[in-house]
Scaffold this motif. Structure first.
Motif, PDB file in Angstrom:
ATOM      1  N   HIS A   1      10.866 103.392  64.252  1.00  0.00           N
ATOM      2  CA  HIS A   1      10.653 101.989  63.883  1.00  0.00           C
ATOM      3  C   HIS A   1       9.281 101.494  64.351  1.00  0.00           C
ATOM      4  O   HIS A   1       8.479 100.980  63.561  1.00  0.00           O
ATOM      5  CB  HIS A   1      11.780 101.167  64.505  1.00  0.00           C
ATOM      6  N   GLN A   2       8.998 101.661  65.636  1.00  0.00           N
ATOM      7  CA  GLN A   2       7.751 101.137  66.183  1.00  0.00           C
ATOM      8  C   GLN A   2       6.530 101.964  65.770  1.00  0.00           C
ATOM      9  O   GLN A   2       5.430 101.425  65.670  1.00  0.00           O
ATOM     10  CB  GLN A   2       7.836 101.038  67.706  1.00  0.00           C
ATOM     11  N   VAL A   3       6.714 103.238  65.486  1.00  0.00           N
ATOM     12  CA  VAL A   3       5.608 104.058  64.979  1.00  0.00           C
ATOM     13  C   VAL A   3       5.202 103.577  63.590  1.00  0.00           C
ATOM     14  O   VAL A   3       4.011 103.400  63.294  1.00  0.00           O
ATOM     15  CB  VAL A   3       5.975 105.561  64.973  1.00  0.00           C
ATOM     16  N   VAL A   4       6.178 103.318  62.738  1.00  0.00           N
ATOM     17  CA  VAL A   4       5.868 102.792  61.399  1.00  0.00           C
ATOM     18  C   VAL A   4       5.280 101.391  61.523  1.00  0.00           C
ATOM     19  O   VAL A   4       4.322 101.049  60.818  1.00  0.00           O
ATOM     20  CB  VAL A   4       7.105 102.834  60.483  1.00  0.00           C
ATOM     21  N   ALA A   5       5.820 100.584  62.442  1.00  0.00           N
ATOM     22  CA  ALA A   5       5.251  99.249  62.673  1.00  0.00           C
ATOM     23  C   ALA A   5       3.785  99.358  63.100  1.00  0.00           C
ATOM     24  O   ALA A   5       2.944  98.564  62.662  1.00  0.00           O
ATOM     25  CB  ALA A   5       6.065  98.503  63.729  1.00  0.00           C
ATOM     26  N   ALA A   6       3.466 100.344  63.934  1.00  0.00           N
ATOM     27  CA  ALA A   6       2.082 100.550  64.370  1.00  0.00           C
ATOM     28  C   ALA A   6       1.186 100.921  63.195  1.00  0.00           C
ATOM     29  O   ALA A   6       0.065 100.410  63.063  1.00  0.00           O
ATOM     30  CB  ALA A   6       2.020 101.630  65.447  1.00  0.00           C
ATOM     31  N   LEU A   7       1.671 101.798  62.340  1.00  0.00           N
ATOM     32  CA  LEU A   7       0.888 102.182  61.150  1.00  0.00           C
ATOM     33  C   LEU A   7       0.650 100.982  60.237  1.00  0.00           C
ATOM     34  O   LEU A   7      -0.464 100.774  59.752  1.00  0.00           O
ATOM     35  CB  LEU A   7       1.606 103.301  60.386  1.00  0.00           C
TER      36      LEU A   7
ATOM     37  N   HIS B   1       0.683  97.844  61.091  1.00  0.00           N
ATOM     38  CA  HIS B   1      -0.215  96.925  61.803  1.00  0.00           C
ATOM     39  C   HIS B   1      -1.667  97.402  61.667  1.00  0.00           C
ATOM     40  O   HIS B   1      -2.577  96.600  61.414  1.00  0.00           O
ATOM     41  CB  HIS B   1       0.188  96.824  63.269  1.00  0.00           C
ATOM     42  N   THR B   2      -1.864  98.704  61.789  1.00  0.00           N
ATOM     43  CA  THR B   2      -3.203  99.291  61.696  1.00  0.00           C
ATOM     44  C   THR B   2      -3.837  99.067  60.326  1.00  0.00           C
ATOM     45  O   THR B   2      -5.032  98.792  60.231  1.00  0.00           O
ATOM     46  CB  THR B   2      -3.148 100.804  62.006  1.00  0.00           C
ATOM     47  N   VAL B   3      -3.034  99.143  59.263  1.00  0.00           N
ATOM     48  CA  VAL B   3      -3.575  98.947  57.909  1.00  0.00           C
ATOM     49  C   VAL B   3      -3.551  97.478  57.480  1.00  0.00           C
ATOM     50  O   VAL B   3      -3.883  97.159  56.338  1.00  0.00           O
ATOM     51  CB  VAL B   3      -2.862  99.836  56.855  1.00  0.00           C
ATOM     52  N   GLY B   4      -3.141  96.582  58.391  1.00  0.00           N
ATOM     53  CA  GLY B   4      -3.201  95.157  58.110  1.00  0.00           C
ATOM     54  C   GLY B   4      -2.028  94.584  57.338  1.00  0.00           C
ATOM     55  O   GLY B   4      -2.106  93.464  56.853  1.00  0.00           O
ATOM     56  N   MET B   5      -0.921  95.320  57.240  1.00  0.00           N
ATOM     57  CA  MET B   5       0.246  94.795  56.519  1.00  0.00           C
ATOM     58  C   MET B   5       1.047  93.804  57.350  1.00  0.00           C
ATOM     59  O   MET B   5       1.812  93.019  56.804  1.00  0.00           O
ATOM     60  CB  MET B   5       1.156  95.919  56.038  1.00  0.00           C
ATOM     61  N   THR B   6       0.892  93.868  58.674  1.00  0.00           N
ATOM     62  CA  THR B   6       1.613  92.933  59.532  1.00  0.00           C
ATOM     63  C   THR B   6       0.729  92.551  60.728  1.00  0.00           C
ATOM     64  O   THR B   6       0.055  93.415  61.290  1.00  0.00           O
ATOM     65  CB  THR B   6       2.957  93.529  60.028  1.00  0.00           C
ATOM     66  N   PRO B   7       0.760  91.277  61.095  1.00  0.00           N
ATOM     67  CA  PRO B   7      -0.011  90.867  62.271  1.00  0.00           C
ATOM     68  C   PRO B   7       0.697  91.212  63.583  1.00  0.00           C
ATOM     69  O   PRO B   7       0.086  91.165  64.645  1.00  0.00           O
ATOM     70  CB  PRO B   7      -0.114  89.345  62.104  1.00  0.00           C
ATOM     71  N   ARG B   8       1.972  91.573  63.503  1.00  0.00           N
ATOM     72  CA  ARG B   8       2.744  91.861  64.707  1.00  0.00           C
ATOM     73  C   ARG B   8       2.377  93.213  65.292  1.00  0.00           C
ATOM     74  O   ARG B   8       2.480  94.237  64.624  1.00  0.00           O
ATOM     75  CB  ARG B   8       4.239  91.845  64.405  1.00  0.00           C
ATOM     76  N   ALA B   9       1.985  93.202  66.537  1.00  0.00           N
ATOM     77  CA  ALA B   9       1.661  94.450  67.236  1.00  0.00           C
ATOM     78  C   ALA B   9       2.962  95.131  67.668  1.00  0.00           C
ATOM     79  O   ALA B   9       3.902  94.466  68.099  1.00  0.00           O
ATOM     80  CB  ALA B   9       0.788  94.167  68.445  1.00  0.00           C
ATOM     81  N   PRO B  10       3.026  96.456  67.550  1.00  0.00           N
ATOM     82  CA  PRO B  10       4.235  97.173  67.974  1.00  0.00           C
ATOM     83  C   PRO B  10       4.317  97.271  69.495  1.00  0.00           C
ATOM     84  O   PRO B  10       3.344  96.975  70.204  1.00  0.00           O
ATOM     85  CB  PRO B  10       4.039  98.553  67.350  1.00  0.00           C
ATOM     86  N   TYR B  11       5.470  97.698  69.974  1.00  0.00           N
ATOM     87  CA  TYR B  11       5.720  97.912  71.404  1.00  0.00           C
ATOM     88  C   TYR B  11       5.384  96.660  72.224  1.00  0.00           C
ATOM     89  O   TYR B  11       4.843  96.745  73.328  1.00  0.00           O
ATOM     90  CB  TYR B  11       4.948  99.129  71.926  1.00  0.00           C
ATOM     91  N   SER B  12       5.725  95.493  71.691  1.00  0.00           N
ATOM     92  CA  SER B  12       5.406  94.222  72.332  1.00  0.00           C
ATOM     93  C   SER B  12       6.270  93.973  73.565  1.00  0.00           C
ATOM     94  O   SER B  12       7.482  94.139  73.537  1.00  0.00           O
ATOM     95  CB  SER B  12       5.607  93.075  71.343  1.00  0.00           C
TER      96      SER B  12
ATOM     97  N   LEU C   1      10.455  98.929  55.344  1.00  0.00           N
ATOM     98  CA  LEU C   1       9.867 100.188  55.810  1.00  0.00           C
ATOM     99  C   LEU C   1      10.218 100.507  57.261  1.00  0.00           C
ATOM    100  O   LEU C   1      10.600 101.639  57.578  1.00  0.00           O
ATOM    101  CB  LEU C   1       8.349 100.172  55.620  1.00  0.00           C
ATOM    102  N   VAL C   2      10.087  99.522  58.156  1.00  0.00           N
ATOM    103  CA  VAL C   2      10.389  99.816  59.557  1.00  0.00           C
ATOM    104  C   VAL C   2      11.879 100.081  59.755  1.00  0.00           C
ATOM    105  O   VAL C   2      12.260 100.948  60.547  1.00  0.00           O
ATOM    106  CB  VAL C   2       9.875  98.725  60.541  1.00  0.00           C
ATOM    107  N   ASN C   3      12.718  99.371  59.014  1.00  0.00           N
ATOM    108  CA  ASN C   3      14.157  99.582  59.157  1.00  0.00           C
ATOM    109  C   ASN C   3      14.617 100.873  58.485  1.00  0.00           C
ATOM    110  O   ASN C   3      15.546 101.525  58.973  1.00  0.00           O
ATOM    111  CB  ASN C   3      14.928  98.370  58.645  1.00  0.00           C
ATOM    112  N   ALA C   4      13.978 101.263  57.388  1.00  0.00           N
ATOM    113  CA  ALA C   4      14.282 102.567  56.775  1.00  0.00           C
ATOM    114  C   ALA C   4      13.881 103.683  57.736  1.00  0.00           C
ATOM    115  O   ALA C   4      14.613 104.668  57.895  1.00  0.00           O
ATOM    116  CB  ALA C   4      13.559 102.715  55.439  1.00  0.00           C
ATOM    117  N   ALA C   5      12.725 103.536  58.391  1.00  0.00           N
ATOM    118  CA  ALA C   5      12.291 104.535  59.369  1.00  0.00           C
ATOM    119  C   ALA C   5      13.293 104.624  60.513  1.00  0.00           C
ATOM    120  O   ALA C   5      13.653 105.724  60.966  1.00  0.00           O
ATOM    121  CB  ALA C   5      10.896 104.190  59.893  1.00  0.00           C
ATOM    122  N   TRP C   6      13.768 103.466  60.974  1.00  0.00           N
ATOM    123  CA  TRP C   6      14.791 103.449  62.022  1.00  0.00           C
ATOM    124  C   TRP C   6      16.040 104.199  61.545  1.00  0.00           C
ATOM    125  O   TRP C   6      16.603 105.024  62.278  1.00  0.00           O
ATOM    126  CB  TRP C   6      15.146 102.006  62.412  1.00  0.00           C
TER     127      TRP C   6
END
Length: 151
Positions: free
Chosen positions: A26-32, A34-45, A125-130
C-alpha cells in the motif's frame, strides 16, 4: 474443509498479512504515486490522527490488519492464484468504497473524493496493491502445509 484450528490460523494470518501489506504494498504504491505527482499525500506519514493522536502510518497498519481479517473471512474458500486475484479485487473495491463514503463522512470530507479522477484512482491503486499483498500473504502462509513423507 477448514477446521476451527485452521480457521483461527487463517484469520490470524489474514490480520498479519493485511497489516504487513500496508507497509510493503500500500505505502510503496502510495510513494510511487506521490513521486509522479498523483497525490500530495506523502507515504509513511507519522502525522498524528484524531482523536487519539496515533501516527497515521500505525493507524492504517492496524486498519489494514482489520481489513485483512475481513478479507480472510470472506475469501476463505479460495486458494492459490484465484485467492490472490480475488484479494486484489476485494482490496480495490471494498476498502475504497468505505473510505470514499463512511470514512469521508466521518472526517467531513467530500464523498467519493469529490469526484476527482486522481483521488479515485489513487484509492483504487493503493487499495488494490494492499489486497494483492494480503492475498499473497494468505496464499503463502494461511494454510498449514502437509509435512513431507507424512501419510
Amino acid at each position: 474443509m477448514m477446521t476451527k484450528e485452521n480457521l483461527g490460523r487463517w484469520l490470524l494470518v489474514g490480520f498479519l498479512s493485511g497489516a504487513v501489506s500496508v507497509l510493503a504494498f500500500h505505502q510503496v504504491v502510495a510513494a510511487l504515486l506521490h513521486t509522479v505527482g498523483m497525490t500530495p499525500r506523502a507515504p509513511y506519514s507519522m502525522q498524528p490522527t484524531n482523536p487519539l493522536g496515533i501516527p497515521q502510518l500505525w493507524s492504517i497498519v492496524f486498519w489494514g490488519g482489520v481489513w485483512g481479517l475481513v478479507l480472510a473471512a470472506a475469501l476463505r474458500r479460495y486458494t492459490g492464484g484465484a485467492l490472490v486475484i480475488a484479494s486484489t479485487i476485494f482490496g480495490a473495491v471494498l476498502p475504497s468504497l468505505v473510505a470514499w463514503t463512511v470514512v469521508a463522512a466521518l472526517k467531513g470530507q467530500p464523498l467519493f473524493a469529490g469526484g476527482a479522477p486522481k483521488g479515485l484512482m489513487v484509492g483504487l491503486l493503493v487499495n488494490a496493491a494492499w489486497g494483492l499483498g494480503t492475498g499473497a500473504g494468505l496464499a503463502l502462509f494461511g494454510r498449514s502445509r502437509l509435512k513431507m513423507g507424512a501419510a
